[in-house]
Design an enzyme around this catalytic site. Sequence first.
Site, PDB file in Angstrom:
ATOM      1  N   CYS A 113       0.820  -1.227   0.000  1.00  0.00           N
ATOM      2  CA  CYS A 113       0.000   0.000   0.000  1.00  0.00           C
ATOM      3  C   CYS A 113       0.848   1.270   0.000  1.00  0.00           C
ATOM      4  CB  CYS A 113      -0.929   0.017   1.196  1.00  0.00           C
ATOM      5  SG  CYS A 113      -1.993  -1.428   1.260  1.00  0.00           S
ATOM      6  N   HIS A 254      -3.615   7.143   2.607  1.00  0.00           N
ATOM      7  CA  HIS A 254      -4.056   5.833   2.100  1.00  0.00           C
ATOM      8  C   HIS A 254      -5.452   5.524   2.632  1.00  0.00           C
ATOM      9  CE1 HIS A 254      -4.272   1.765   0.970  1.00  0.00           C
ATOM     10  NE2 HIS A 254      -3.944   1.243   2.149  1.00  0.00           N
ATOM     11  N   ASN A 284     -10.255  -0.188  -0.192  1.00  0.00           N
ATOM     12  CA  ASN A 284      -8.791  -0.109  -0.134  1.00  0.00           C
ATOM     13  C   ASN A 284      -8.211  -0.599  -1.458  1.00  0.00           C
ATOM     14  OD1 ASN A 284      -6.077  -0.522   0.327  1.00  0.00           O
ATOM     15  ND2 ASN A 284      -6.345  -1.477   2.335  1.00  0.00           N
TER      16      ASN A 284
END
Length: 327
Positions: A113, A254, A284
Amino acid sequence: MRSRIIGTGRGIPPHKLTNADLEKMVDTSDAWIVERTGIKERRVLDKSLATSDLATEAGLAACRNAGVDPATVDCIVLATVTPDVPFPATAVYVQKKLGAKAGGAAFDISAACAGFIYGLAIADGFIARGQFQRILVIGVEILSRIVDWKDRNTCVLFGDGAGAVLLAPEKDETRGILSTHIYSDGTYADLLNIPVGGTRAPISAEAIEARQHLVKMNGREVYKHAVRNMAAASKAALEANGVSPDQVAWVIAHQANIRIIEGVSERVGIPLDRFYLNIEKYGNTSSASVPIALDEAVENGKIKAGDLLVFSALGGGFAWGSALIRW
Ligand code: UT7
């Protein structure tokens, strides 16, 4: 020489998978998902397409928004944990599809990520030493192909998407990427991973039967580290540049869980209304989440010339980082 983002773009698959759809697939509820994560729906890429297709869409959009011919792109840094194939790099397929400069450089990086922020750090270094002039940094994930659709702990969280930025040299020393901070700690490598499919544990019929070829996550542990480390990395970005929280126009964090973002907001001392949020639409998307959010914020006219932006992310590894940008 500083580097500056001169264009942004995204690739968003049209197919939506809602929480109501997931209720029919696993033992979950829209109420649980919204309350615990902030996610309402996510996107799933059509089976006929691959990671490089979505990445190319985002890359082309970034070039178009910058008014730059893709043929002049001399480097592609692509962050993903869901490549087209184990090798070669997905970036070389994007290079070809985009019509980027043959004989330029194109490669993938693996920082989950945090991959986009790692990519930005690498590209910024290339520009600082004059090695390349037009660098596409792409974060792209087709997580729908690696999540366990029988595991409610993870399958409700993730989505597919791509985001890209085009970097170019900037003579004005007060603008562009002011700093990047990247970190990792392999102590936690097994808390968020795919256990098999590499040299340590090659793929096998037994492993597939045990669903070990799909994403595994200790959500609670990742959550704690995400809040702590994204906040610490954001503070490091501010401190390195002598910037106070009230000077920051937007934080592009994020998008893993709205509660993680709220925790970061509290710890860094920047109100939540200065965090750009789109988690409810996409879930996500790992390395794609920061550049997708950035592209939307730019498109919506939220980001003005001169604004100070903080980027921050954490993911598998753990790998995490931040960047401070003067737009
Ligand atoms: O991109 C970076 C990587 N990922 C992240 O940053 C994610 C980090 N972690 C998280 O966002 C959160 O930890 C989760 C959203 C994964 C979980 O939220 P939580 O508040 O930490 O829930 P929990 O793990 O403590 O689970 C609470 C309960 C459990 O039931 P019991 O054991 O208390 O009876 C779970 O089994 O919720 C249950 N549960 C669910 N219930 C309905 C877990 N997933 C679901 C679900 N639907 N989808």
